[in-house]
Design a protein around this motif. Structure first.
Motif, PDB file in Angstrom:
ATOM      1  N   GLY A  57       0.499  -1.197  -0.057  1.00  0.00           N
ATOM      2  CA  GLY A  57       0.255  -0.146  -0.156  1.00  0.00           C
ATOM      3  C   GLY A  57       1.136   1.259   0.298  1.00  0.00           C
ATOM      4  O   GLY A  57       1.841   1.228  -0.198  1.00  0.00           O
ATOM      5  N   VAL A  75      -0.466   3.545   5.388  1.00  0.00           N
ATOM      6  CA  VAL A  75      -1.745   4.467   5.293  1.00  0.00           C
ATOM      7  C   VAL A  75      -3.121   4.161   4.739  1.00  0.00           C
ATOM      8  O   VAL A  75      -4.140   4.501   4.626  1.00  0.00           O
ATOM      9  CB  VAL A  75      -1.277   6.485   5.531  1.00  0.00           C
ATOM     10  CG1 VAL A  75      -0.966   6.533   6.297  1.00  0.00           C
ATOM     11  CG2 VAL A  75      -0.998   6.378   4.217  1.00  0.00           C
ATOM     12  N   ILE A  76      -2.779   3.390   3.161  1.00  0.00           N
ATOM     13  CA  ILE A  76      -3.095   3.422   1.946  1.00  0.00           C
ATOM     14  C   ILE A  76      -3.773   1.922   1.535  1.00  0.00           C
ATOM     15  O   ILE A  76      -2.249   1.892   0.869  1.00  0.00           O
ATOM     16  CB  ILE A  76      -3.757   4.045   0.808  1.00  0.00           C
ATOM     17  CG1 ILE A  76      -3.266   5.646   1.803  1.00  0.00           C
ATOM     18  CG2 ILE A  76      -4.305   4.383   0.024  1.00  0.00           C
ATOM     19  CD1 ILE A  76      -4.716   6.229   2.466  1.00  0.00           C
ATOM     20  N   PRO A  77      -3.608   1.184   2.346  1.00  0.00           N
ATOM     21  CA  PRO A  77      -2.991  -0.541   2.254  1.00  0.00           C
ATOM     22  C   PRO A  77      -3.924  -0.492   0.886  1.00  0.00           C
ATOM     23  O   PRO A  77      -4.713  -0.309   0.544  1.00  0.00           O
ATOM     24  CB  PRO A  77      -4.127  -1.111   3.188  1.00  0.00           C
ATOM     25  CG  PRO A  77      -3.705  -0.549   4.251  1.00  0.00           C
ATOM     26  CD  PRO A  77      -4.954   1.210   3.366  1.00  0.00           C
ATOM     27  N   LEU A  78      -3.848  -1.543   0.097  1.00  0.00           N
ATOM     28  CA  LEU A  78      -4.095  -2.317  -1.182  1.00  0.00           C
ATOM     29  C   LEU A  78      -5.406  -2.655  -0.165  1.00  0.00           C
ATOM     30  O   LEU A  78      -5.421  -3.098   0.903  1.00  0.00           O
ATOM     31  CB  LEU A  78      -3.328  -3.082  -1.626  1.00  0.00           C
ATOM     32  CG  LEU A  78      -1.831  -2.627  -1.973  1.00  0.00           C
ATOM     33  CD1 LEU A  78      -0.920  -3.622  -2.944  1.00  0.00           C
ATOM     34  CD2 LEU A  78      -2.006  -1.579  -3.067  1.00  0.00           C
ATOM     35  N   GLU A  79      -6.701  -2.725  -1.988  1.00  0.00           N
ATOM     36  CA  GLU A  79      -7.530  -3.715  -1.498  1.00  0.00           C
ATOM     37  C   GLU A  79      -7.159  -4.988  -0.899  1.00  0.00           C
ATOM     38  O   GLU A  79      -8.419  -4.965   0.506  1.00  0.00           O
ATOM     39  CB  GLU A  79      -8.443  -3.508  -2.907  1.00  0.00           C
ATOM     40  CG  GLU A  79      -9.341  -2.463  -2.860  1.00  0.00           C
ATOM     41  CD  GLU A  79     -10.145  -2.532  -3.474  1.00  0.00           C
ATOM     42  OE1 GLU A  79     -11.126  -0.999  -4.126  1.00  0.00           O
ATOM     43  OE2 GLU A  79     -10.129  -3.398  -4.487  1.00  0.00           O
ATOM     44  N   GLU A  80      -6.102  -5.580  -2.104  1.00  0.00           N
ATOM     45  CA  GLU A  80      -6.214  -7.023  -1.392  1.00  0.00           C
ATOM     46  C   GLU A  80      -5.779  -7.238   0.182  1.00  0.00           C
ATOM     47  O   GLU A  80      -5.853  -8.614   0.285  1.00  0.00           O
ATOM     48  CB  GLU A  80      -5.521  -7.758  -2.607  1.00  0.00           C
ATOM     49  CG  GLU A  80      -3.687  -7.028  -2.492  1.00  0.00           C
ATOM     50  CD  GLU A  80      -2.991  -7.522  -3.481  1.00  0.00           C
ATOM     51  OE1 GLU A  80      -3.517  -7.550  -4.534  1.00  0.00           O
ATOM     52  OE2 GLU A  80      -1.743  -7.677  -3.423  1.00  0.00           O
ATOM     53  N   LEU A 114      -7.117  -4.582   4.736  1.00  0.00           N
ATOM     54  CA  LEU A 114      -6.850  -3.711   5.884  1.00  0.00           C
ATOM     55  C   LEU A 114      -7.476  -2.343   5.518  1.00  0.00           C
ATOM     56  O   LEU A 114      -7.759  -1.906   4.255  1.00  0.00           O
ATOM     57  CB  LEU A 114      -5.360  -3.273   6.170  1.00  0.00           C
ATOM     58  CG  LEU A 114      -4.440  -4.714   6.918  1.00  0.00           C
ATOM     59  CD1 LEU A 114      -3.556  -3.482   7.384  1.00  0.00           C
ATOM     60  CD2 LEU A 114      -5.217  -4.602   8.111  1.00  0.00           C
ATOM     61  N   PRO A 127      -8.143   1.466   5.785  1.00  0.00           N
ATOM     62  CA  PRO A 127      -7.014   3.218   5.674  1.00  0.00           C
ATOM     63  C   PRO A 127      -6.752   3.190   6.960  1.00  0.00           C
ATOM     64  O   PRO A 127      -8.016   3.360   7.958  1.00  0.00           O
ATOM     65  CB  PRO A 127      -7.829   4.084   5.104  1.00  0.00           C
ATOM     66  CG  PRO A 127      -8.950   3.538   3.915  1.00  0.00           C
ATOM     67  CD  PRO A 127      -9.428   2.013   4.643  1.00  0.00           C
ATOM     68  N   SER A 128      -6.073   3.809   7.650  1.00  0.00           N
ATOM     69  CA  SER A 128      -5.737   4.519   9.048  1.00  0.00           C
ATOM     70  C   SER A 128      -5.073   5.863   8.453  1.00  0.00           C
ATOM     71  O   SER A 128      -3.883   6.056   7.823  1.00  0.00           O
ATOM     72  CB  SER A 128      -4.899   3.889   9.435  1.00  0.00           C
ATOM     73  OG  SER A 128      -4.677   4.262  10.923  1.00  0.00           O
ATOM     74  N   THR A 155      -3.119  12.207   3.759  1.00  0.00           N
ATOM     75  CA  THR A 155      -3.436  11.807   5.323  1.00  0.00           C
ATOM     76  C   THR A 155      -2.046  12.619   6.555  1.00  0.00           C
ATOM     77  O   THR A 155      -2.469  12.483   7.323  1.00  0.00           O
ATOM     78  CB  THR A 155      -3.298  10.303   5.403  1.00  0.00           C
ATOM     79  OG1 THR A 155      -1.460  10.077   5.367  1.00  0.00           O
ATOM     80  CG2 THR A 155      -4.747   9.661   5.052  1.00  0.00           C
ATOM     81  N   VAL A 179      -2.120   1.654  -6.964  1.00  0.00           N
ATOM     82  CA  VAL A 179       0.050   1.191  -6.997  1.00  0.00           C
ATOM     83  C   VAL A 179       0.523   0.322  -8.423  1.00  0.00           C
ATOM     84  O   VAL A 179      -0.159  -0.883  -8.541  1.00  0.00           O
ATOM     85  CB  VAL A 179       0.266   0.641  -6.304  1.00  0.00           C
ATOM     86  CG1 VAL A 179       2.191   0.384  -5.503  1.00  0.00           C
ATOM     87  CG2 VAL A 179       0.902   0.961  -4.293  1.00  0.00           C
ATOM     88  N   LEU A 201      -2.471  -2.480  -8.806  1.00  0.00           N
ATOM     89  CA  LEU A 201      -3.488  -3.118  -7.563  1.00  0.00           C
ATOM     90  C   LEU A 201      -3.567  -1.675  -7.034  1.00  0.00           C
ATOM     91  O   LEU A 201      -3.084  -0.816  -6.518  1.00  0.00           O
ATOM     92  CB  LEU A 201      -1.754  -3.352  -6.390  1.00  0.00           C
ATOM     93  CG  LEU A 201      -1.184  -4.559  -6.682  1.00  0.00           C
ATOM     94  CD1 LEU A 201       0.276  -4.511  -6.370  1.00  0.00           C
ATOM     95  CD2 LEU A 201      -1.741  -5.449  -7.742  1.00  0.00           C
ATOM     96  N   LYS A 202      -5.192  -1.582  -7.010  1.00  0.00           N
ATOM     97  CA  LYS A 202      -6.374  -1.181  -5.811  1.00  0.00           C
ATOM     98  C   LYS A 202      -5.915  -0.634  -4.401  1.00  0.00           C
ATOM     99  O   LYS A 202      -5.592  -1.523  -3.517  1.00  0.00           O
ATOM    100  CB  LYS A 202      -7.115  -1.236  -6.733  1.00  0.00           C
ATOM    101  CG  LYS A 202      -7.842  -0.829  -7.602  1.00  0.00           C
ATOM    102  CD  LYS A 202      -9.010  -1.552  -8.217  1.00  0.00           C
ATOM    103  CE  LYS A 202     -10.177  -1.619  -9.795  1.00  0.00           C
ATOM    104  NZ  LYS A 202     -11.268  -1.343 -10.023  1.00  0.00           N
ATOM    105  N   VAL A 203      -6.036   0.125  -4.056  1.00  0.00           N
ATOM    106  CA  VAL A 203      -5.872   0.581  -3.087  1.00  0.00           C
ATOM    107  C   VAL A 203      -7.708   1.072  -2.653  1.00  0.00           C
ATOM    108  O   VAL A 203      -8.674   1.189  -3.137  1.00  0.00           O
ATOM    109  CB  VAL A 203      -5.047   2.019  -2.627  1.00  0.00           C
ATOM    110  CG1 VAL A 203      -3.839   1.562  -3.221  1.00  0.00           C
ATOM    111  CG2 VAL A 203      -5.782   3.852  -3.047  1.00  0.00           C
ATOM    112  N   VAL A 204      -7.280   0.976  -1.111  1.00  0.00           N
ATOM    113  CA  VAL A 204      -8.767   1.447  -0.399  1.00  0.00           C
ATOM    114  C   VAL A 204      -8.407   3.262   0.169  1.00  0.00           C
ATOM    115  O   VAL A 204      -7.691   3.261   0.440  1.00  0.00           O
ATOM    116  CB  VAL A 204      -8.882   1.275   0.880  1.00  0.00           C
ATOM    117  CG1 VAL A 204     -10.039   0.693   1.711  1.00  0.00           C
ATOM    118  CG2 VAL A 204      -8.504  -0.384   0.563  1.00  0.00           C
ATOM    119  N   ALA A 205      -9.972   3.481  -0.437  1.00  0.00           N
ATOM    120  CA  ALA A 205      -9.730   5.212  -0.359  1.00  0.00           C
ATOM    121  C   ALA A 205     -10.452   5.393   0.974  1.00  0.00           C
ATOM    122  O   ALA A 205     -11.627   4.810   1.903  1.00  0.00           O
ATOM    123  CB  ALA A 205     -11.345   5.979  -1.340  1.00  0.00           C
ATOM    124  N   PRO A 206      -9.817   6.274   2.117  1.00  0.00           N
ATOM    125  CA  PRO A 206     -10.387   6.435   3.202  1.00  0.00           C
ATOM    126  C   PRO A 206     -11.423   7.133   2.873  1.00  0.00           C
ATOM    127  O   PRO A 206     -11.993   7.941   2.302  1.00  0.00           O
ATOM    128  CB  PRO A 206      -9.338   7.947   3.911  1.00  0.00           C
ATOM    129  CG  PRO A 206      -8.147   8.098   2.847  1.00  0.00           C
ATOM    130  CD  PRO A 206      -8.665   6.882   1.453  1.00  0.00           C
TER     131      PRO A 206
END
Lengths: 165, 132
Positions: A120, A133-138, A141, A143-144, B95, B115, B122-127
């Protein structure tokens, strides 16, 4: 910055090489250094450990940014390093997933070993080091904003953090 | 180093601001600039548009070498005396600002796509709060 963890430890790395191998250690000096897996100091420590264990490390290569194909190709073709890369049988890569894949594509004739893995996006500070802070979806986890330390992230994801030795 | 990003359309950014608001704009000069979603030039253009179209008061503009290095943001000594902050950096950079100023709304002017991994993304999670 990309947060880079690893799936293998030093003993597992040794299962991929033999004493007859001519080994080059390769590290990205950006995200992977900030993730405390790569960088000059960690390259040198790894080289010393492998040499002590009887392996033939013929060269260490530190690349400013390990995910840029033109820079990787330049190292493979530069008069100062071209010959030594042609002699090597193994390239141990300390880089993110992207850096590993791009390095593997350039050095097609040798075994290229992946150590690092992208998990991430992170934030770096001198006081707190790298935090995810921004993890990969896979990863599953969330985000934090405060971020996960490398140790916390590795524990949650069943991976390892920091230098190999 | 390089995460994949895209600029949020200006029309979507514009509606996040109101006339008379004091705002700060922060941009990253690495990944977002190289993908034309940030950088000093784009920041100047958006600042000018927001002043003319909305009537905001841009009290501070900050260009960070890399927006995901918190030390660079601290070193810029950003003001807390604003109503909102516009972030023209990736979500990691967002962040950094949110962590320093948790009570100030931070508008994400850049969308982070993921990424790269060779030809894959590789997709990331949106805050929460970054998707406009």
């Amino acid at each position: 910055m990309i947060v880079v963890l690893r799936s293998m430890d030093y003993e597992q790395l040794k299962e991929h090489i033999v004493e007859a191998d001519r080994i080059i250690l390769w590290s990205c000096n950006d995200c992977t250094k900030y993730s405390n897996l790569g960088g000059r100091k960690n390259l040198e420590s790894l080289a010393k450990a492998l040499e002590k264990d009887g392996y033939n490390v013929i060269h260490q290569e530190l690349i400013g940014v390990g995910c840029q194909p033109p820079l990787i190709r330049l190292r493979s073709q530069h008069p100062a390093t071209k010959e030594i890369f042609s002699e090597a049988t193994v390239l141990i890569v300390l880089a993110c997933t992207d850096g590993f894949l791009k390095t593997q594509k350039v050095f097609k004739k040798m075994r290229v070993i992946q150590v690092g893995e992208s998990v991430g996006l992170g934030v770096y500070s001198k006081a707190e080091g790298m935090k995810l802070v921004i993890p990969l979806e896979e990863t599953g986890l969330p985000p934090s904003i405060e971020g996960y330390t490398l140790e916390e992230a590795a524990k949650k994801l069943g991976k390892k953090s920091g230098p190999l030795v | 180093m390089v995460c994949a990003v895209e600029a949020v359309p200006y029309e979507k950014i514009k509606v996040q601001f109101k006339k008379g608001e004091r705002i700060s704009i922060v941009t990253c000069n690495t990944c977002t600039r190289s993908q034309e979603a940030g950088g000093a030039k784009l920041m100047e253009e958006i600042a000018g548009l927001l002043v003319n179209d909305v009537g905001v008061d841009v009290v501070e503009e900050i260009v960070l070498t890399t927006g995901c290095n918190a030390d660079y943001y601290d070193h810029a000594n950003p003001t807390a005396e604003v109503d909102k902050i516009l972030c023209l950096g990736c979500w990691a950079g967002w962040t950094v600002i949110k962590n320093k100023f948790p009570n100030i709304p931070v508008v994400a002017g850049v969308r982070t796509l993921g990424v790269p991994a060779q030809s894959d993304m590789l997709k990331v999670v949106a805050p929460e709060g970054v998707e406009l």
